[in-house]
Design an enzyme around this catalytic site. Structure first.
Site, PDB file in Angstrom:
ATOM      1  N   LYS A  86       0.843  -1.197   0.000  1.00  0.00           N
ATOM      2  CA  LYS A  86       0.000   0.000   0.000  1.00  0.00           C
ATOM      3  C   LYS A  86       0.875   1.243   0.000  1.00  0.00           C
ATOM      4  O   LYS A  86       1.829   1.352   0.790  1.00  0.00           O
ATOM      5  CB  LYS A  86      -0.897  -0.029   1.242  1.00  0.00           C
ATOM      6  CG  LYS A  86      -1.925   1.090   1.317  1.00  0.00           C
ATOM      7  CD  LYS A  86      -2.744   0.932   2.594  1.00  0.00           C
ATOM      8  CE  LYS A  86      -3.840   1.969   2.698  1.00  0.00           C
ATOM      9  NZ  LYS A  86      -4.605   1.827   3.960  1.00  0.00           N
ATOM     10  N   SER A 161      -9.241   1.361   3.009  1.00  0.00           N
ATOM     11  CA  SER A 161      -8.429   2.167   2.117  1.00  0.00           C
ATOM     12  C   SER A 161      -7.310   1.377   1.427  1.00  0.00           C
ATOM     13  O   SER A 161      -6.625   1.921   0.559  1.00  0.00           O
ATOM     14  CB  SER A 161      -7.821   3.342   2.893  1.00  0.00           C
ATOM     15  OG  SER A 161      -6.983   2.887   3.939  1.00  0.00           O
ATOM     16  N   SER A 185      -9.218  -0.843   7.290  1.00  0.00           N
ATOM     17  CA  SER A 185      -8.718  -0.654   5.927  1.00  0.00           C
ATOM     18  C   SER A 185      -7.968  -1.846   5.350  1.00  0.00           C
ATOM     19  O   SER A 185      -7.652  -1.854   4.162  1.00  0.00           O
ATOM     20  CB  SER A 185      -7.820   0.587   5.865  1.00  0.00           C
ATOM     21  OG  SER A 185      -8.597   1.750   6.005  1.00  0.00           O
TER      22      SER A 185
END
Length: 494
Positions: A86, A161, A185
């Site tokens: 990420k 996310s 997330s």
């Protein structure tokens, strides 16, 4: 050489067996994933899950192949394993954008501690994955990269996310991935994309070099297609780091042996799950009913495999979750501290992003954060929120003790992955979407999601297990036994 068998659903153990037998090399595997990224992420269905791809991954793989050929041994527990990360976590040699158009060409001089640990274990960072600006959404909307598609239904969102990591690992664009979880997330996108997603007790994994959202709740963690691979990744990432004093938690957790060892002979026989039906969706809503049906079927299968299911209730659950949320109390301060320590990012504050309109229009959480206090103590209820959080923890631990529970079970979200149309028409916003992942986050408990199955429309549904702090070994064993009973993951057709 080209890999002759399909690489879809490959595991770390299978890749290592192939390296050692000479069936294929790490270089072969990296090239195979790079080819899939080009065909599936950059063209074809255009998932848009990766922001950047490493230009050195093939060379790193060749070096590891050479070492294996010379020694006959793997260099570490993740030797030659391609990993996508990420883009909230700093990586040397690759840009780190935080999903923001305002971050320019920022490239960190050193790896975040978690990334350094992965590299030391032999992992190859294949690329950086998409996320909404500074991780401020349950959806993929990013000013930097736009939207990411769900590989199970290209009209739907993969969740946020950790959007890109979920889509990439689900679509077999990498062997494993790393996400970050503040309020869910890791787990929410994992549930939307048919993955295993693990949130650990905050502090087991260093957050040094990872942008904060709510610092006491933040943690990086694995997103994988199997529980075993999640445990293998976790074993590499945990540990004390003087750059993050929250990793005192890793000292408290102790040296109970590798997490992967906890999976040996995992069983559901005699294990007790508290079923939190307050977290189920509305059966009068077709989408809620679809999730409920999938979860009920999964729970019945766990019962048939030997688990004991006990319905439980948490008093005033919604009120407690709402009052203990620290996003609009603490996030602005934590986020500003992070960017101000990195002048080369070029973002003086979160308020600057709002004032200059350098953020995605659908980030209502970011707007709410900046509308809140700049310092946590400016919230007159801040101390009350912290006291309420510890009372919430005691209440839930008491429920688990009274009922002799090994874990609490519930769906990660009350609905399946939303369509982009619903997101852009404001049917759902970050602040209104009915996710249950915030429960474990605000309790500071570890939790894991595993694929429970799919709705009749073919949308993945995640089943979350929540345990007491530092209960990761037992939690992983329960997840592994449940995974074996459910066989809930089906690879997407992309």
């Amino acid at each position: 050489m080209a890999i002759e068998r399909p690489i879809e659903e490959l595991t770390v153990a299978q890749a290592h067996a192939a390296f050692l037998s000479g069936e294929f090399t790490s270089e072969d595997l990296v090239k195979a994933y790079l080819d899939r990224i080009e065909r599936i992420d950059r063209s074809g269905p255009e998932l848009n899950s990766l922001i950047s791809v490493s230009q050195t991954a093939v060379d790193e793989a060749r070096r590891l192949d050479k070492e294996l050929a010379e020694t006959g041994r793997l260099t570490g527990p993740l030797h030659g394993v391609p990993v996508v990360v990420k883009d909230q976590i700093e990586t040397a040699g690759l840009p780190t954008t935080f999903g923001s158009i305002a971050s320019g060409d920022y490239q960190p001089e050193q790896d975040a501690t978690a990334i350094a640990k992965l590299r030391d274990a032999g992992a190859i960072i294949l690329g950086k994955t998409t996320l909404p600006d500074f991780a401020t959404s349950w959806f993929s909307t990013s000013s930097r990269s736009g939207v990411t598609k769900n590989p199970y239904d290209l009209s739907r969102d993969p969740g946020g996310s950790s959007s890109g990591t979920a889509a990439a690992v689900a679509a077999n664009l990498s062997l494993v991935g790393i996400g970050e979880d503040t309020g869910g997330s890791i787990r929410l996108p994992a549930s939307f994309c048919g993955l295993v997603g693990l949130r650990v007790t905050p502090g087991l994994i260093s957050r040094a070099g990872m942008s904060s959202l709510v610092k006491p709740q933040d943690t990086a963690g694995p997103m994988t297609r199997t529980v075993e691979d999640a445990a293998r990744i976790l074993d590499v990432m945990v540990g004390f780091d003087e750059a993050d004093d929250y990793t005192a938690a890793a000292v408290i957790a102790g040296q109970g042996g590798p997490y992967a060892d906890a999976l040996h002979d995992a069983t559901l026989t005699g294990k007790r799950f508290g079923v939190l039906r307050q977290a189920f969706g509305d059966n009068s809503d077709p989408d809620g009913a679809a999730v409920n049906s999938t979860i009920e079927h999964a729970l019945a299968s766990l019962g048939a495999a030997g688990a004991e299911l006990v319905d439980i209730t948490i008093d005033n659950l919604e009120d407690q979750v709402g009052f203990t949320s620290l996003y609009t109390t603490r996030s602005q301060s934590d986020m500003n501290d992070f960017v101000s320590a990195r002048p080369s990012v070029g973002i003086p504050s979160m308020r600057h992003l709002i004032e200059t309109k350098q953020y995605h229009e659908k980030l209502d959480l970011l707007e709410a954060i900046v509308a809140g206090p700049e310092q946590p103590t400016d919230d007159s209820h801040y101390v009350e929120r912290l006291l309420a959080q510890t009372a919430f923890q005691r209440q839930v631990i008491g429920i688990m003790a009274k009922n002799k529970l090994d874990a609490i079970a519930f769906p990660d979200a009350k609905l399946p992955a939303p369509t982009r149309e619903d997101i852009f028409a404001d049917r759902w916003t970050c602040l209104t979407y009915p996710t249950n992942t915030v429960i474990a986050s605000q309790l500071l408990f570890p939790a894991i999601t595993i694929p429970a199955g799919q709705t009749t429309e073919g949308l993945p549904v995640g089943l979350e297990f929540m345990a007491v702090p530092y209960g990761e070994r037992e939690l992983l064993a329960l997840a592994a036994a449940s995974e074996a009973a459910l066989q809930g993951r089906t690879a997407p057709e992309v």
